[in-house]
Motif scaffolding. Structure first.
Motif, short mmCIF file in Angstrom:
data_model
loop_
_atom_site.label_atom_id
_atom_site.label_comp_id
_atom_site.label_asym_id
_atom_site.label_seq_id
_atom_site.Cartn_x
_atom_site.Cartn_y
_atom_site.Cartn_z
N ASN A 9 0.87 -1.18 0.00
CA ASN A 9 0.00 0.00 0.00
C ASN A 9 0.91 1.23 0.00
N LYS A 11 0.04 4.19 -0.30
CA LYS A 11 -0.66 5.37 0.22
C LYS A 11 -0.50 6.54 -0.77
N HIS A 94 -9.71 0.65 4.64
CA HIS A 94 -8.45 0.91 5.35
C HIS A 94 -8.71 1.85 6.53
N GLU A 162 -5.52 -5.30 10.50
CA GLU A 162 -4.58 -4.19 10.68
C GLU A 162 -4.93 -3.44 11.98
N ILE A 167 -0.33 0.71 12.71
CA ILE A 167 -0.17 1.22 11.34
C ILE A 167 0.66 2.49 11.35
N GLY A 168 1.81 2.41 10.70
CA GLY A 168 2.68 3.58 10.56
C GLY A 168 3.32 4.02 11.86
N GLY A 207 0.52 -3.70 9.60
CA GLY A 207 0.84 -2.82 10.72
C GLY A 207 2.32 -2.91 11.04
N SER A 208 3.09 -1.98 10.44
CA SER A 208 4.53 -1.91 10.69
C SER A 208 5.26 -3.22 10.38
N GLY A 229 2.69 -1.03 4.33
CA GLY A 229 2.67 0.38 3.99
C GLY A 229 4.08 0.91 3.84
N GLY A 230 4.56 1.58 4.88
CA GLY A 230 5.85 2.27 4.81
C GLY A 230 6.99 1.45 4.23
#
Ligand code: PEP
Length: 252
Positions: A9, A11, A94, A162, A167-168, A207-208, A229-230
């Protein structure tokens, strides 16, 4: 068997110029024997991503879609529009949509139905906040949010657990916390979709997820992949997560 699924993702990140080298590397590294791989760029990057990924083992998805097939919804994008482009997946529900854009269980369910009507596969996201976890409400929240799965086509569905607090934040769920939630979600999927569909449903953790924690999370028997994500913004890190995933694992 369940084939693991690793989804990126991105983002609201990336430019047409910046994704070319990333995706060229990714399509070279992803083969048919490992986990299924999906990248979900912002809408504007979908055509470029689809062009580079065309004919490869990398699928492309969007990060949201509207619940109507067309209409007076300024600024929105409909699922048939994504399907026309060639997108195969869409992320729905999300937590950033729930937190910042008023997404509810009802709108997330309607988006998921619209996506599947258009032939898209859905990554349906759910998860508890820190307050809910601390209050011992995690499983009740997952039960409420997962009601949206009723009536969806399991063949076009993956679920992403998640936890919002992960998350993040750099703070991932422990493998045991993830396994507990995933096992509960699979039991719930059995009630909503039937035992056979629940056995083959991919339940991703998000989640991370990072290269250094992916192996222990993905080793859990009900963790069938990851929504990243990241760490997916760096192609080397994303490939390391892909390589930490088993290709397939026995379904129930
Ligand atoms: C996400 O956005 O779905 C996500 C899991 O983000 P991160 O990996 O950055 O926590």
């Amino acid at each position: 068997m369940r084939r693991c699924l690793i989804a990126a993702n991105w983002k609201m990140h990336g430019t047409v110029a910046s994704i070319e080298a990333y995706l060229e590397t990714l399509v070279e590294r992803v083969g048919p024997d490992g986990p299924e791989v999906v990248v979900c760029p912002p809408f504007t990057l979908l055509p470029a991503a689809l062009l580079i990924a065309s004919g490869s083992e990398v699928a492309v998805g969007a990060q949201n879609c509207h619940w109507a097939d067309a209409g007076a919804f300024t600024g929105e994008v409909a699922a048939p529009m994504l399907a026309e482009l060639g997108a195969q997946w869409v992320i729905v529900g999300h937590s950033e949509r729930r937190q910042h854009f008023g997404e509810t269980d009802e709108t997330a369910a309607a988006r998921a139905k619209a996506a599947q009507r258009a032939g898209l596969s859905v990554i349906f996201c759910l998860g508890e906040t820190l307050e809910q976890r601390d209050a011992g409400e995690t499983l009740a929240v997952l039960e409420r949010q997962s009601a949206a799965l009723a009536g969806l086509d399991p063949a076009l569905l993956a679920v992403a657990y998640e936890p919002v607090w992960a998350i993040g934040t750099g703070r991932n769920a422990t493998p045991a916390q993830a396994q507990e939630a995933h096992a509960a979600l699979r039991r719930r999927a059995g009630e909503l979709l039937g035992a056979e569909a629940a056995g083959t449903l991919r339940i991703l953790y998000g989640g991370s997820v990072k290269p250094d924690n992916a192996l222990s999370l993905l080793a859990q028997s009900d963790v069938d992949g990851a929504l990243v994500g990241g760490a997916s913004l760096d192609v080397e890190g994303f490939c390391a997560i892909i390589h930490a995933a088993p290709g397939r694992r026995p379904g129930a």
